[in-house]
Design an enzyme around this catalytic site. Structure first.
Site: not given
Ligand code: UD1
Length: 420
Positions: A22-23, A92, A116, A121, A123, A304, A396
């Site tokens: 996913k990431n 995000r 979140c 978080r 940026v 994670d 997700r």
């Protein structure tokens, strides 16, 4: 809205194929904006976040289409440099389009991602990096507006190792004039995958896989076909679930080298792992040993997998300490696990998990992606019936999760519900 109904206590056995990461996909898809034309990303998971990112690119004029497990992105028609709030608020990682848009159009307007579920978080590191490359950044009406007539290479040191900031700034630096040297860059496998895709597109990057990236800017990048890496977090989730059920499961389509920290801790916990080139067989017979973990940037233990590790430690007969140094408040799964009978105490950014208390089925609520994974794998070993609500969090990031667990022998079904 969907929920999962689980009848716990089944031993997991069989083979499961791990999906594409996913990431990594959430970094590779925006990179397609850099090379107008048809880019193909193979091994792309069909999950909600990938769909959200595809919709975002389509809102800018791209065409995204799945061909089996491959995502085709035609970015030739992209004619907008704006990422609207309605897309960014869903995810995000939408901020990842900022770098490629700035490189392609010299301008980008991207909605500021909000907070979140597991804390603030910011940026700021992304924005500081773009400023170092010569972009002027303003924040207006909830949007980041970045403008750079010409991006210029520079030295960029990140105060904190950030996966997203490294990826985002990298995708702008590849087209900046001159040399960019990024230090304290993140070296997660997903960053490496992105850098490798960019090199295939014609970018010049040295130091891939390390914390110092040296980028020589180029004028043009061309579309490519690129193979996404397997999802190391999904793999870790299945390894842990199999061990919790005292099962015997073969994971296929994994890169064991991306899982060294998790594998080492599982071995310390007494899990038997047979590690092959692209497969891992996991077997567990007895009761796992209590095993402390502290999350860290790669190659450390991933944040994670923190929530899933807490679930695993519930199966021991002793106490273990799980510390999250990346997200100090990422523990929303703890009160929900307590509903299943877990004994856990919180001490700042650590959870002290007391094993030896059998879990019993309950209704629990997902709060974020990995928290939901931890609830699900705990429900799989809890005695009796559990319901996991707000499954959209799981969707997700996990492809066909109930199908994969059913194939391993779990009793799990998805049903529609009015409950929220
Ligand atoms: C990515 C992953 C996420 C994972 C996280 C850490 C994606 C889509 N998501 O998120 O699953 O949990 O890495 O491995 O790839 N920070 C700042 N300022 C910034 C950016 C980050 O202070 O501008 C801080 C964060 O609050 C956090 C730390 O840096 O404490 C690391 O965050 P980062 O690596 O940026 O996480 P993401 O890229 O958002």
């Amino acid at each position: 809205m969907d929920k999962l109904i689980i009848h716990g206590g089944q031993r997991l056995e069989g083979t499961v194929r791990i999906s594409g990461a996913k990431n990594a996909a959430l970094a590779l898809i925006p990179a397609a904006l850099l090379a107008p034309g048809k880019n193909l990303i193979t091994n792309t998971p069909k999950i909600k976040d990938v769909k959200t990112m595809s919709r975002l690119l389509e809102a800018m004029g791209a065409h995204c289409m799945f061909e089996g497990e491959n995502l085709l992105i035609d970015s030739s028609g992209v004619n907008s440099f704006e990422a609207p709030y309605e897309h960014v608020k869903q995810m995000r990682a939408s901020i990842n389009v900022l770098g490629p848009l700035l490189a392609r159009f010299g301008e980008a307007r991207v909605s500021l991602p909000g907070g979140c579920a597991f804390g603030p978080r910011p940026v700021d590191l992304h924005l500081k990096g773009f400023e170092k490359l010569g972009a002027e950044i303003t924040i207006e009406n909830g949007y980041i507006h970045a403008v750079a007539k010409e991006l210029k290479g520079n030295r960029i040191h990140f105060d904190i190792s950030s996966v997203g900031a490294t990826e985002n700034v990298l995708t702008a630096a590849v087209k900046a004039k001159g040399t960019t040297i990024m230090t304290n860059a993140a070296m997660e496998p997903e960053v490496t995958a992105l850098a490798e895709m960019l090199v295939k597109m014609g970018a010049k990057i040295d130091g891939i896989g390390t914390t110092t990236l040296t980028i020589e800017g180029v004028d043009e990048l061309h579309p490519v076909e690129f193979a996404n890496i397997p999802d190391r977090i999904e793999a870790a989730t299945f390894l842990i679930a199999a061990a919790m059920s005292r099962g015997d499961v073969m994971l296929e389509n994994v890169y064991p080298g991306h899982l060294d920290a998790v594998i080492a801790k599982m071995e310390e916990a007494g899990v038997q792992l047979d590690i092959q080139e692209n497969r891992i067989r996991v077997k567990m017979d007895g009761i796992p040993n209590p095993t402390d973990i502290t999350t860290a940037v790669y190659p450390g233990f991933p944040t994670d997998v923190q929530a899933q590790w807490i679930a695993f430690m519930l199966c021991t007969n002793g106490a273990s300490k799980i510390t999250d140094t990346i997200y100090h408040t990422r523990f929303h799964h703890v009160p929900e696990l307590q509903r299943l009978g877990a004994h856990i105490e919180m001490a700042e950014n650590s959870a002290i998990v007391f094993g030896g208390h059998p879990l019993t089925g309950a209704t629990v609520m997902s709060s974020d992606l990995r928290a939901s994974a931890s609830l699900l794998i705990s429900a799989l070993i809890a005695e009796g019936r559990s319901e996991v609500l707000r499954v959209y969090h799981i969707d997700r990031g996990y492809e066909e999760i109930e199908k994969k667990f059913s194939q391993l022998g779990a009793k799990i079904e998805r049903v529609k519900t009015e409950e929220f």
